[in-house]
Write an enzyme that holds these catalytic residues in place. Sequence first.
Site, PDB file in Angstrom:
ATOM      1  N   ARG A   1       0.878  -1.175   0.000  1.00 54.00           N
ATOM      2  CA  ARG A   1       0.000   0.000   0.000  1.00 54.00           C
ATOM      3  C   ARG A   1       0.913   1.221   0.000  1.00 54.00           C
ATOM      4  NH1 ARG A   1      -3.409  -2.839  -1.486  1.00 54.00           N
ATOM      5  NH2 ARG A   1      -5.438  -3.308  -0.566  1.00 54.00           N
TER       6      ARG A   1
ATOM      7  N   ASP B   1       3.948  -0.108  -7.320  1.00 55.01           N
ATOM      8  CA  ASP B   1       2.640  -0.428  -7.896  1.00 55.01           C
ATOM      9  C   ASP B   1       1.552   0.301  -7.126  1.00 55.01           C
ATOM     10  OD1 ASP B   1       0.917  -1.833  -9.708  1.00 55.01           O
ATOM     11  OD2 ASP B   1       0.293  -3.096  -8.026  1.00 55.01           O
TER      12      ASP B   1
ATOM     13  N   GLU C   1      -2.575   7.678  -4.324  1.00 57.00           N
ATOM     14  CA  GLU C   1      -3.061   7.077  -5.568  1.00 57.00           C
ATOM     15  C   GLU C   1      -4.554   7.244  -5.780  1.00 57.00           C
ATOM     16  OE1 GLU C   1      -1.977   2.874  -4.810  1.00 57.00           O
ATOM     17  OE2 GLU C   1      -4.111   2.420  -4.958  1.00 57.00           O
TER      18      GLU C   1
ATOM     19  N   HIS D   1      -1.309   0.270  -9.640  1.00 52.46           N
ATOM     20  CA  HIS D   1      -2.005  -0.719  -8.792  1.00 52.46           C
ATOM     21  C   HIS D   1      -2.583  -1.850  -9.652  1.00 52.46           C
ATOM     22  CE1 HIS D   1      -3.836  -1.059  -4.552  1.00 52.46           C
ATOM     23  NE2 HIS D   1      -3.773  -2.257  -5.090  1.00 52.46           N
TER      24      HIS D   1
HETATM   25  P1  NAI Z   1      -1.156 -11.278   4.596  1.00 53.86           P
HETATM   26  O1  NAI Z   1      -2.054 -10.757   5.650  1.00 53.86           O
HETATM   27  O2  NAI Z   1      -1.235 -12.722   4.200  1.00 53.86           O
HETATM   28  O3  NAI Z   1       0.376 -11.010   5.018  1.00 53.86           O
HETATM   29  C1  NAI Z   1       0.860  -9.837   5.572  1.00 53.86           C
HETATM   30  C2  NAI Z   1       2.086 -10.184   6.390  1.00 53.86           C
HETATM   31  O4  NAI Z   1       2.700  -8.962   6.800  1.00 53.86           O
HETATM   32  C3  NAI Z   1       1.764 -10.996   7.644  1.00 53.86           C
HETATM   33  O5  NAI Z   1       2.593 -12.134   7.712  1.00 53.86           O
HETATM   34  C4  NAI Z   1       2.070 -10.019   8.783  1.00 53.86           C
HETATM   35  O6  NAI Z   1       2.539 -10.663   9.948  1.00 53.86           O
HETATM   36  C5  NAI Z   1       3.142  -9.162   8.126  1.00 53.86           C
HETATM   37  N1  NAI Z   1       3.392  -7.888   8.805  1.00 53.86           N
HETATM   38  C6  NAI Z   1       2.519  -7.125   9.514  1.00 53.86           C
HETATM   39  N2  NAI Z   1       3.165  -6.054  10.024  1.00 53.86           N
HETATM   40  C7  NAI Z   1       4.459  -6.146   9.613  1.00 53.86           C
HETATM   41  C8  NAI Z   1       5.611  -5.360   9.836  1.00 53.86           C
HETATM   42  N3  NAI Z   1       5.572  -4.230  10.562  1.00 53.86           N
HETATM   43  N4  NAI Z   1       6.779  -5.759   9.285  1.00 53.86           N
HETATM   44  C9  NAI Z   1       6.845  -6.903   8.565  1.00 53.86           C
HETATM   45  N5  NAI Z   1       5.781  -7.696   8.321  1.00 53.86           N
HETATM   46  C10 NAI Z   1       4.599  -7.321   8.839  1.00 53.86           C
HETATM   47  O7  NAI Z   1      -1.364 -10.328   3.348  1.00 53.86           O
HETATM   48  P2  NAI Z   1      -1.037 -10.618   1.808  1.00 53.86           P
HETATM   49  O8  NAI Z   1      -2.202 -11.277   1.148  1.00 53.86           O
HETATM   50  O9  NAI Z   1       0.291 -11.246   1.679  1.00 53.86           O
HETATM   51  O10 NAI Z   1      -0.994  -9.121   1.246  1.00 53.86           O
HETATM   52  C11 NAI Z   1      -0.078  -8.174   1.754  1.00 53.86           C
HETATM   53  C12 NAI Z   1      -0.524  -6.799   1.319  1.00 53.86           C
HETATM   54  O11 NAI Z   1      -0.354  -6.660  -0.086  1.00 53.86           O
HETATM   55  C13 NAI Z   1      -2.025  -6.526   1.545  1.00 53.86           C
HETATM   56  O12 NAI Z   1      -2.292  -6.092   2.865  1.00 53.86           O
HETATM   57  C14 NAI Z   1      -2.287  -5.447   0.546  1.00 53.86           C
HETATM   58  O13 NAI Z   1      -2.083  -4.195   1.164  1.00 53.86           O
HETATM   59  C15 NAI Z   1      -1.241  -5.668  -0.544  1.00 53.86           C
HETATM   60  N6  NAI Z   1      -1.838  -6.104  -1.800  1.00 53.86           N
HETATM   61  C16 NAI Z   1      -1.558  -5.400  -2.937  1.00 53.86           C
HETATM   62  C17 NAI Z   1      -2.097  -5.774  -4.150  1.00 53.86           C
HETATM   63  C18 NAI Z   1      -1.775  -5.070  -5.419  1.00 53.86           C
HETATM   64  O14 NAI Z   1      -2.523  -5.196  -6.395  1.00 53.86           O
HETATM   65  N7  NAI Z   1      -0.675  -4.346  -5.508  1.00 53.86           N
HETATM   66  C19 NAI Z   1      -3.048  -6.897  -4.227  1.00 53.86           C
HETATM   67  C20 NAI Z   1      -3.205  -7.624  -2.986  1.00 53.86           C
HETATM   68  C21 NAI Z   1      -2.638  -7.214  -1.818  1.00 53.86           C
END
Ligand code: NAI
Length: 331
Positions: free
Chosen positions: A236, A260, A265, A297
Amino acid sequence: MRIDVFSTKPYDREFLTRAAEGAEPPLELVFHDARLGPSTAMLANGATAVCAFVNDDLSAPVLDLLADMGIGLVAMRSAGVNNVDLPRARELGLKVARVPAYSPHAVAEHAVALILALNRKIHRAYNRVREGNFALDGLMGFDLHGKTAGVVGTGVIGQVLARILLGFGCKVVASDPYPNEALQAAGVTYLPFEALLGQCDVITLQCPLTPETRHLIDARAVAAMKPGAMLINTSRGAVVDTDAVIAGLKSGQIGALGLDVYEEESDLFFEDLSNRIIPDDHFARLQTFPNVLITGHQGFFTREALTAIARTTVENITSFAGDGTPANRVE
Ligand code: NAI
Protein backbone atom coordinates in the site's frame (compact mmCIF):
# COMPACT_ATOMS: atom_id res chain seq x y z
CA MET A 1 -30.88 -9.55 -2.56
CA ARG A 2 -29.50 -6.24 -3.84
CA ILE A 3 -25.79 -5.43 -3.67
CA ASP A 4 -24.44 -2.07 -4.77
CA VAL A 5 -20.99 -2.42 -6.25
CA PHE A 6 -18.82 0.72 -6.24
CA SER A 7 -15.74 1.74 -8.26
CA THR A 8 -16.56 -0.72 -10.98
CA LYS A 9 -14.86 -1.02 -14.33
CA PRO A 10 -16.00 -3.20 -17.24
CA TYR A 11 -13.77 -6.04 -16.04
CA ASP A 12 -15.32 -5.97 -12.52
CA ARG A 13 -18.79 -6.17 -14.03
CA GLU A 14 -17.84 -9.04 -16.31
CA PHE A 15 -16.22 -11.21 -13.63
CA LEU A 16 -18.77 -10.47 -10.88
CA THR A 17 -21.76 -11.04 -13.17
CA ARG A 18 -20.34 -14.40 -14.19
CA ALA A 19 -19.57 -15.40 -10.58
CA ALA A 20 -23.08 -14.44 -9.44
CA GLU A 21 -24.83 -16.67 -12.02
CA GLY A 22 -26.92 -19.25 -10.17
CA ALA A 23 -26.10 -17.78 -6.73
CA GLU A 24 -28.48 -18.68 -3.93
CA PRO A 25 -30.15 -16.38 -2.96
CA PRO A 26 -30.15 -14.73 -6.39
CA LEU A 27 -28.07 -11.54 -6.34
CA GLU A 28 -29.11 -8.28 -7.95
CA LEU A 29 -25.82 -6.51 -8.63
CA VAL A 30 -26.16 -2.76 -9.08
CA PHE A 31 -22.92 -1.45 -10.55
CA HIS A 32 -21.70 2.09 -9.97
CA ASP A 33 -18.74 3.73 -11.71
CA ALA A 34 -18.53 6.11 -8.77
CA ARG A 35 -16.25 5.64 -5.85
CA LEU A 36 -17.97 5.04 -2.53
CA GLY A 37 -17.77 8.12 -0.32
CA PRO A 38 -19.92 10.57 1.62
CA SER A 39 -21.53 11.98 -1.53
CA THR A 40 -22.23 8.63 -3.22
CA ALA A 41 -23.21 6.36 -0.32
CA MET A 42 -26.90 7.26 -0.83
CA LEU A 43 -26.82 5.44 -4.17
CA ALA A 44 -26.91 2.23 -2.14
CA ASN A 45 -30.27 3.06 -0.53
CA GLY A 46 -32.32 -0.15 -0.65
CA ALA A 47 -29.34 -2.48 -0.85
CA THR A 48 -28.50 -5.22 1.68
CA ALA A 49 -24.76 -5.00 1.06
CA VAL A 50 -22.19 -2.80 -0.60
CA CYS A 51 -19.15 -4.10 -2.42
CA ALA A 52 -16.09 -1.83 -2.50
CA PHE A 53 -12.46 -1.66 -3.55
CA VAL A 54 -9.11 -0.27 -2.41
CA ASN A 55 -9.68 3.45 -2.98
CA ASP A 56 -13.27 3.62 -1.77
CA ASP A 57 -13.88 5.68 1.35
CA LEU A 58 -15.19 3.56 4.20
CA SER A 59 -14.41 5.99 6.97
CA ALA A 60 -16.74 6.39 9.96
CA PRO A 61 -19.09 8.99 8.36
CA VAL A 62 -19.64 6.76 5.32
CA LEU A 63 -20.19 3.65 7.47
CA ASP A 64 -22.71 5.66 9.51
CA LEU A 65 -24.63 6.48 6.32
CA LEU A 66 -24.58 2.83 5.21
CA ALA A 67 -25.81 1.60 8.59
CA ASP A 68 -28.57 4.22 8.62
CA MET A 69 -29.81 2.81 5.30
CA GLY A 70 -29.97 -0.67 6.82
CA ILE A 71 -26.96 -2.06 4.99
CA GLY A 72 -25.49 -4.99 6.90
CA LEU A 73 -22.40 -6.00 4.91
CA VAL A 74 -19.36 -4.34 3.37
CA ALA A 75 -17.87 -6.90 0.99
CA MET A 76 -14.39 -5.74 0.02
CA ARG A 77 -13.03 -6.97 -3.32
CA SER A 78 -9.51 -6.68 -1.90
CA ALA A 79 -7.19 -8.37 0.57
CA GLY A 80 -6.26 -5.10 2.33
CA VAL A 81 -8.95 -3.39 4.43
CA ASN A 82 -6.90 -0.36 5.52
CA ASN A 83 -9.55 1.96 4.03
CA VAL A 84 -12.30 0.59 6.31
CA ASP A 85 -12.78 2.01 9.80
CA LEU A 86 -13.10 -1.41 11.40
CA PRO A 87 -13.74 -0.23 14.99
CA ARG A 88 -16.62 1.94 13.74
CA ALA A 89 -18.00 -0.96 11.66
CA ARG A 90 -17.97 -3.13 14.79
CA GLU A 91 -19.79 -0.46 16.80
CA LEU A 92 -22.44 -0.23 14.09
CA GLY A 93 -22.80 -4.01 13.77
CA LEU A 94 -21.78 -3.75 10.09
CA LYS A 95 -20.07 -6.95 8.96
CA VAL A 96 -16.94 -6.56 6.84
CA ALA A 97 -15.63 -9.26 4.52
CA ARG A 98 -12.52 -9.38 2.37
CA VAL A 99 -10.84 -11.63 -0.16
CA PRO A 100 -7.90 -12.98 1.78
CA ALA A 101 -5.90 -14.82 -0.86
CA TYR A 102 -7.18 -14.55 -4.39
CA SER A 103 -3.93 -15.04 -6.18
CA PRO A 104 -0.77 -14.34 -4.27
CA HIS A 105 1.04 -15.29 -7.48
CA ALA A 106 -0.43 -12.29 -9.31
CA VAL A 107 1.06 -9.75 -6.90
CA ALA A 108 4.32 -11.62 -6.23
CA GLU A 109 4.94 -12.04 -9.97
CA HIS A 110 4.23 -8.34 -10.53
CA ALA A 111 6.82 -7.46 -7.88
CA VAL A 112 9.30 -9.64 -9.79
CA ALA A 113 8.31 -7.92 -13.03
CA LEU A 114 9.21 -4.57 -11.45
CA ILE A 115 12.52 -5.92 -10.11
CA LEU A 116 13.57 -7.37 -13.47
CA ALA A 117 12.38 -4.40 -15.51
CA LEU A 118 14.18 -1.90 -13.27
CA ASN A 119 17.34 -3.97 -13.06
CA ARG A 120 17.64 -4.57 -16.80
CA LYS A 121 16.16 -1.14 -17.67
CA ILE A 122 13.46 -2.70 -19.85
CA HIS A 123 11.33 0.46 -19.69
CA ARG A 124 14.19 2.44 -21.21
CA ALA A 125 15.35 -0.26 -23.62
CA TYR A 126 11.84 -0.55 -25.06
CA ASN A 127 11.76 3.14 -25.96
CA ARG A 128 15.31 3.20 -27.28
CA VAL A 129 14.83 0.27 -29.63
CA ARG A 130 11.59 1.74 -30.96
CA GLU A 131 13.54 4.88 -31.85
CA GLY A 132 16.30 2.93 -33.56
CA ASN A 133 18.71 3.58 -30.71
CA PHE A 134 20.56 0.35 -30.04
CA ALA A 135 23.23 1.81 -27.77
CA LEU A 136 23.64 0.00 -24.46
CA ASP A 137 25.11 2.83 -22.35
CA GLY A 138 23.06 3.29 -19.23
CA LEU A 139 21.30 -0.07 -19.53
CA MET A 140 23.71 -2.15 -17.45
CA GLY A 141 22.08 -4.27 -14.75
CA PHE A 142 23.31 -6.88 -12.31
CA ASP A 143 22.85 -10.63 -11.86
CA LEU A 144 20.06 -11.24 -9.38
CA HIS A 145 21.72 -14.57 -8.69
CA GLY A 146 23.80 -14.29 -5.54
CA LYS A 147 22.28 -10.96 -4.44
CA THR A 148 20.48 -10.49 -1.15
CA ALA A 149 16.75 -9.85 -1.43
CA GLY A 150 14.66 -8.79 1.57
CA VAL A 151 10.96 -9.52 1.84
CA VAL A 152 9.19 -7.33 4.40
CA GLY A 153 6.03 -9.21 5.34
CA THR A 154 5.91 -12.93 4.60
CA GLY A 155 2.16 -13.45 4.50
CA VAL A 156 0.48 -15.11 1.57
CA ILE A 157 2.11 -12.89 -1.07
CA GLY A 158 5.49 -12.53 0.63
CA GLN A 159 5.88 -16.30 0.86
CA VAL A 160 5.31 -16.78 -2.86
CA LEU A 161 7.71 -13.95 -3.63
CA ALA A 162 10.40 -15.32 -1.30
CA ARG A 163 10.25 -18.68 -3.08
CA ILE A 164 10.49 -17.07 -6.53
CA LEU A 165 13.54 -15.10 -5.37
CA LEU A 166 15.10 -18.28 -3.97
CA GLY A 167 14.57 -19.74 -7.44
CA PHE A 168 16.63 -16.90 -8.92
CA GLY A 169 19.50 -17.93 -6.64
CA CYS A 170 19.10 -14.93 -4.32
CA LYS A 171 19.97 -15.06 -0.68
CA VAL A 172 16.54 -14.28 0.79
CA VAL A 173 16.08 -12.57 4.13
CA ALA A 174 12.78 -11.49 5.62
CA SER A 175 11.20 -9.53 8.41
CA ASP A 176 7.80 -10.31 9.88
CA PRO A 177 6.53 -10.35 13.46
CA TYR A 178 5.40 -13.93 12.73
CA PRO A 179 8.23 -15.83 11.01
CA ASN A 180 7.12 -18.65 8.75
CA GLU A 181 8.71 -22.01 9.55
CA ALA A 182 8.29 -23.48 6.07
CA LEU A 183 10.14 -20.51 4.58
CA GLN A 184 12.90 -20.85 7.14
CA ALA A 185 13.21 -24.53 6.19
CA ALA A 186 13.46 -23.43 2.53
CA GLY A 187 16.45 -21.22 3.39
CA VAL A 188 14.95 -17.84 4.27
CA THR A 189 16.57 -16.07 7.23
CA TYR A 190 14.46 -13.76 9.39
CA LEU A 191 16.11 -10.54 10.54
CA PRO A 192 15.00 -7.48 12.46
CA PHE A 193 13.76 -4.85 10.00
CA GLU A 194 16.76 -2.52 10.56
CA ALA A 195 19.24 -5.33 9.92
CA LEU A 196 17.40 -6.37 6.76
CA LEU A 197 17.63 -2.82 5.41
CA GLY A 198 21.41 -2.77 5.74
CA GLN A 199 21.99 -6.11 4.00
CA CYS A 200 19.72 -6.11 0.99
CA ASP A 201 20.37 -5.29 -2.65
CA VAL A 202 16.63 -5.52 -3.27
CA ILE A 203 13.93 -4.78 -0.68
CA THR A 204 10.30 -5.60 -1.37
CA LEU A 205 7.36 -4.53 0.79
CA GLN A 206 4.61 -7.13 1.18
CA CYS A 207 3.15 -6.10 4.54
CA PRO A 208 -0.31 -4.60 5.08
CA LEU A 209 -0.84 -0.91 5.81
CA THR A 210 -1.46 -0.56 9.54
CA PRO A 211 -0.71 2.25 12.00
CA GLU A 212 2.63 0.47 12.65
CA THR A 213 3.61 0.15 8.98
CA ARG A 214 2.55 3.66 7.88
CA HIS A 215 5.77 5.28 6.62
CA LEU A 216 7.76 2.17 7.55
CA ILE A 217 10.11 3.41 4.84
CA ASP A 218 10.89 6.88 6.16
CA ALA A 219 14.06 8.97 6.06
CA ARG A 220 15.65 6.82 8.79
CA ALA A 221 14.91 3.61 6.95
CA VAL A 222 16.25 5.03 3.69
CA ALA A 223 19.46 6.05 5.49
CA ALA A 224 19.77 2.51 6.91
CA MET A 225 19.59 0.89 3.47
CA LYS A 226 22.59 -0.46 1.65
CA PRO A 227 23.61 2.40 -0.68
CA GLY A 228 22.13 1.90 -4.12
CA ALA A 229 19.54 -0.67 -3.02
CA MET A 230 16.42 -1.25 -5.09
CA LEU A 231 13.10 -0.70 -3.30
CA ILE A 232 9.84 -2.28 -4.51
CA ASN A 233 6.41 -1.51 -3.07
CA THR A 234 3.36 -3.49 -4.16
CA SER A 235 1.66 -3.35 -0.74
CA ARG A 236 0.00 0.00 0.00
CA GLY A 237 1.32 3.42 -0.91
CA ALA A 238 1.47 4.88 2.58
CA VAL A 239 3.92 2.21 3.76
CA VAL A 240 6.43 4.47 2.00
CA ASP A 241 7.01 8.13 2.83
CA THR A 242 7.19 9.66 -0.64
CA ASP A 243 9.32 12.63 0.49
CA ALA A 244 11.87 10.27 2.00
CA VAL A 245 12.23 8.15 -1.13
CA ILE A 246 12.49 11.21 -3.38
CA ALA A 247 15.35 12.45 -1.19
CA GLY A 248 16.89 8.95 -1.29
CA LEU A 249 16.67 8.87 -5.10
CA LYS A 250 18.22 12.33 -5.40
CA SER A 251 21.17 11.36 -3.22
CA GLY A 252 21.61 7.97 -4.91
CA GLN A 253 20.99 6.14 -1.64
CA ILE A 254 18.07 4.42 -3.39
CA GLY A 255 19.37 2.87 -6.61
CA ALA A 256 15.99 2.10 -8.13
CA LEU A 257 12.36 2.36 -7.09
CA GLY A 258 9.46 0.25 -8.30
CA LEU A 259 5.97 1.20 -7.17
CA ASP A 260 2.64 -0.43 -7.90
CA VAL A 261 1.01 1.65 -5.17
CA TYR A 262 1.36 5.29 -4.22
CA GLU A 263 0.45 7.24 -1.12
CA GLU A 264 -1.94 9.57 -2.96
CA GLU A 265 -3.06 7.08 -5.57
CA SER A 266 -6.78 7.52 -4.88
CA ASP A 267 -6.67 10.80 -6.85
CA LEU A 268 -4.99 9.13 -9.82
CA PHE A 269 -5.10 5.40 -10.23
CA PHE A 270 -7.65 3.36 -12.19
CA GLU A 271 -8.64 6.41 -14.31
CA ASP A 272 -7.53 7.65 -17.72
CA LEU A 273 -6.12 11.09 -16.91
CA SER A 274 -4.02 11.35 -20.06
CA ASN A 275 -5.86 14.50 -21.20
CA ARG A 276 -5.54 16.23 -17.86
CA ILE A 277 -2.85 18.02 -15.91
CA ILE A 278 -1.61 15.94 -12.97
CA PRO A 279 -1.53 18.36 -10.02
CA ASP A 280 0.45 16.03 -7.73
CA ASP A 281 4.02 17.41 -7.66
CA HIS A 282 5.40 14.44 -5.74
CA PHE A 283 4.10 12.03 -8.34
CA ALA A 284 5.44 14.24 -11.12
CA ARG A 285 8.88 14.37 -9.47
CA LEU A 286 8.98 10.57 -9.14
CA GLN A 287 8.29 10.28 -12.86
CA THR A 288 11.40 12.32 -13.70
CA PHE A 289 13.84 9.72 -12.39
CA PRO A 290 15.08 7.23 -14.99
CA ASN A 291 15.41 4.60 -12.26
CA VAL A 292 11.79 4.80 -11.12
CA LEU A 293 9.11 2.57 -12.57
CA ILE A 294 5.48 3.09 -11.52
CA THR A 295 2.48 0.94 -12.38
CA GLY A 296 -1.05 1.93 -11.37
CA HIS A 297 -2.01 -0.72 -8.79
CA GLN A 298 -2.16 -3.58 -11.27
CA GLY A 299 -0.49 -6.25 -9.14
CA PHE A 300 -3.82 -8.03 -8.67
CA PHE A 301 -4.81 -7.71 -12.30
CA THR A 302 -4.66 -11.22 -13.73
CA ARG A 303 -7.47 -13.38 -15.10
CA GLU A 304 -6.96 -15.86 -12.30
CA ALA A 305 -7.06 -13.21 -9.58
CA LEU A 306 -10.18 -11.50 -10.94
CA THR A 307 -11.94 -14.86 -11.18
CA ALA A 308 -11.03 -15.68 -7.59
CA ILE A 309 -11.92 -12.18 -6.30
CA ALA A 310 -15.38 -12.41 -7.91
CA ARG A 311 -15.98 -15.96 -6.67
CA THR A 312 -14.96 -15.19 -3.06
CA THR A 313 -16.93 -11.93 -3.05
CA VAL A 314 -20.08 -13.77 -4.12
CA GLU A 315 -19.36 -16.45 -1.49
CA ASN A 316 -18.98 -13.74 1.17
CA ILE A 317 -22.32 -12.22 0.19
CA THR A 318 -24.28 -15.50 -0.03
CA SER A 319 -22.88 -16.79 3.27
CA PHE A 320 -23.88 -13.48 4.88
CA ALA A 321 -27.38 -13.95 3.42
CA GLY A 322 -27.44 -17.44 4.92
CA ASP A 323 -26.46 -17.08 8.56
CA GLY A 324 -25.49 -13.43 8.87
CA THR A 325 -21.74 -14.13 8.86
CA PRO A 326 -19.69 -13.68 5.69
CA ALA A 327 -17.27 -16.53 4.95
CA ASN A 328 -14.20 -14.30 5.11
CA ARG A 329 -15.22 -11.96 7.85
CA VAL A 330 -12.79 -9.32 9.10
CA GLU A 331 -13.18 -9.15 12.86
P1 NAI B 1 -1.16 -11.28 4.60
O1 NAI B 1 -2.05 -10.76 5.65
O2 NAI B 1 -1.23 -12.72 4.20
O3 NAI B 1 0.38 -11.01 5.02
C1 NAI B 1 0.86 -9.84 5.57
C2 NAI B 1 2.09 -10.18 6.39
O4 NAI B 1 2.70 -8.96 6.80
C3 NAI B 1 1.76 -11.00 7.64
O5 NAI B 1 2.59 -12.13 7.71
C4 NAI B 1 2.07 -10.02 8.78
O6 NAI B 1 2.54 -10.66 9.95
C5 NAI B 1 3.14 -9.16 8.13
N1 NAI B 1 3.39 -7.89 8.80
C6 NAI B 1 2.52 -7.12 9.51
N2 NAI B 1 3.16 -6.05 10.02
C7 NAI B 1 4.46 -6.15 9.61
C8 NAI B 1 5.61 -5.36 9.84
N3 NAI B 1 5.57 -4.23 10.56
N4 NAI B 1 6.78 -5.76 9.28
C9 NAI B 1 6.84 -6.90 8.56
N5 NAI B 1 5.78 -7.70 8.32
C10 NAI B 1 4.60 -7.32 8.84
O7 NAI B 1 -1.36 -10.33 3.35
P2 NAI B 1 -1.04 -10.62 1.81
O8 NAI B 1 -2.20 -11.28 1.15
O9 NAI B 1 0.29 -11.25 1.68
O10 NAI B 1 -0.99 -9.12 1.25
C11 NAI B 1 -0.08 -8.17 1.75
C12 NAI B 1 -0.52 -6.80 1.32
O11 NAI B 1 -0.35 -6.66 -0.09
C13 NAI B 1 -2.02 -6.53 1.55
O12 NAI B 1 -2.29 -6.09 2.87
C14 NAI B 1 -2.29 -5.45 0.55
O13 NAI B 1 -2.08 -4.19 1.16
C15 NAI B 1 -1.24 -5.67 -0.54
N6 NAI B 1 -1.84 -6.10 -1.80
C16 NAI B 1 -1.56 -5.40 -2.94
C17 NAI B 1 -2.10 -5.77 -4.15
C18 NAI B 1 -1.78 -5.07 -5.42
O14 NAI B 1 -2.52 -5.20 -6.39
N7 NAI B 1 -0.68 -4.35 -5.51
C19 NAI B 1 -3.05 -6.90 -4.23
C20 NAI B 1 -3.21 -7.62 -2.99
C21 NAI B 1 -2.64 -7.21 -1.82
